[in-house]
Design a protein around this motif. Structure first.
Motif, PDB file in Angstrom:
ATOM      1  N   GLN A  28     -19.000   4.901  34.168  1.00 21.98           N
ATOM      2  CA  GLN A  28     -17.594   4.484  34.288  1.00 21.98           C
ATOM      3  C   GLN A  28     -17.148   3.737  33.041  1.00 21.98           C
ATOM      4  OE1 GLN A  28     -17.323   2.251  37.994  1.00 21.98           O
ATOM      5  NE2 GLN A  28     -16.512   4.067  39.023  1.00 21.98           N
ATOM      6  N   ALA A  29     -15.879   3.778  32.792  1.00 23.01           N
ATOM      7  CA  ALA A  29     -15.325   3.029  31.667  1.00 23.01           C
ATOM      8  C   ALA A  29     -15.733   1.559  31.780  1.00 23.01           C
ATOM      9  CB  ALA A  29     -13.807   3.160  31.647  1.00 23.01           C
ATOM     10  N   GLY A  30     -16.135   1.004  30.650  1.00 24.80           N
ATOM     11  CA  GLY A  30     -16.617  -0.367  30.620  1.00 24.80           C
ATOM     12  C   GLY A  30     -18.114  -0.488  30.765  1.00 24.80           C
ATOM     13  N   GLY A  31     -18.763   0.603  31.112  1.00 22.83           N
ATOM     14  CA  GLY A  31     -20.205   0.594  31.301  1.00 22.83           C
ATOM     15  C   GLY A  31     -20.963   0.739  29.993  1.00 22.83           C
ATOM     16  N   LEU A  85     -17.952   1.209  27.154  1.00 19.61           N
ATOM     17  CA  LEU A  85     -17.633   2.627  26.917  1.00 19.61           C
ATOM     18  C   LEU A  85     -16.228   2.970  27.395  1.00 19.61           C
ATOM     19  CD1 LEU A  85     -21.111   4.092  27.757  1.00 19.61           C
ATOM     20  CD2 LEU A  85     -19.874   4.471  25.617  1.00 19.61           C
ATOM     21  N   ARG A  86     -15.605   3.887  26.682  1.00 23.80           N
ATOM     22  CA  ARG A  86     -14.235   4.329  26.958  1.00 23.80           C
ATOM     23  C   ARG A  86     -14.230   5.828  27.238  1.00 23.80           C
ATOM     24  NH1 ARG A  86     -12.244   1.682  21.237  1.00 23.80           N
ATOM     25  NH2 ARG A  86     -12.570  -0.526  21.786  1.00 23.80           N
ATOM     26  N   PRO A  87     -13.247   6.320  27.949  1.00 23.23           N
ATOM     27  CA  PRO A  87     -13.187   7.775  28.180  1.00 23.23           C
ATOM     28  C   PRO A  87     -13.199   8.576  26.882  1.00 23.23           C
ATOM     29  CG  PRO A  87     -11.701   6.636  29.677  1.00 23.23           C
ATOM     30  CD  PRO A  87     -12.239   5.592  28.737  1.00 23.23           C
ATOM     31  N   GLU A  88     -12.624   8.036  25.831  1.00 17.70           N
ATOM     32  CA  GLU A  88     -12.599   8.756  24.544  1.00 17.70           C
ATOM     33  C   GLU A  88     -13.964   8.807  23.861  1.00 17.70           C
ATOM     34  OE1 GLU A  88     -10.614   6.210  25.465  1.00 17.70           O
ATOM     35  OE2 GLU A  88     -10.226   4.830  23.790  1.00 17.70           O
ATOM     36  N   ASP A  89     -14.957   8.109  24.415  1.00 23.52           N
ATOM     37  CA  ASP A  89     -16.330   8.216  23.903  1.00 23.52           C
ATOM     38  C   ASP A  89     -17.046   9.437  24.474  1.00 23.52           C
ATOM     39  OD1 ASP A  89     -16.577   4.648  24.166  1.00 23.52           O
ATOM     40  OD2 ASP A  89     -16.261   5.816  22.343  1.00 23.52           O
TER      41      ASP A  89
END
Length: 122
Positions: free
Chosen positions: A12-15, A85-89
């Motif tokens: 998830q985002a932020g993980g 982590l971000r979705p764009e990663d």
């Protein structure tokens, strides 16, 4: 000469994730290593690089402050710790090795691993 990338997955985002790049067939003491990534429809881009000694590192602007590359020559392994982590990663992450120098230029790297998928959900 083989590079085996692992550690990718769905997060998830932020993980966070820690990617590993295990080298075989050569001593990583004499190789610099870099991580690259490629998202669908986009060019492969450098994420981070580490010198053969492990003492020098370089990061792409988009991961500065969120990623740490490290090299364990005793284990012939390079790690990429990624936080926040971000979705764009989302991309396939590849590790690559070079005996000709170090840095984020693709042209330096002669040996490539098979890639590990990182997917970040929002």
């Amino acid at each position: 000469v083989q590079l085996q990338a692992s550690g990718g997955g769905l997060v998830q985002a932020g993980g966070s994730l820690r990617l590993s790049c295990a080298a075989s067939g050569f001593a990583s003491d004499y190789h610099s290593v870099a991580w690259f990534r490629q998202a669908p429809g986009k060019e492969r881009e450098a994420v981070a690089a580490v010198s053969w000694s492990g003492r020098m590192t370089s990061y792409a602007d988009f991961v500065k402050g969120r990623a740490t590359i490290s090299k364990d020559n005793a284990k012939n392994t390079v790690y990429l710790q990624m936080n926040s982590l971000r979705p764009e990663d989302t991309a396939v992450y590849y590790c690559a090795a070079s005996t000709r120098g170090w840095g984020k230029s693709r042209e330096l790297y002669d040996y490539w691993g098979q890639g590990t998928q990182v997917t970040v959900s929002s």
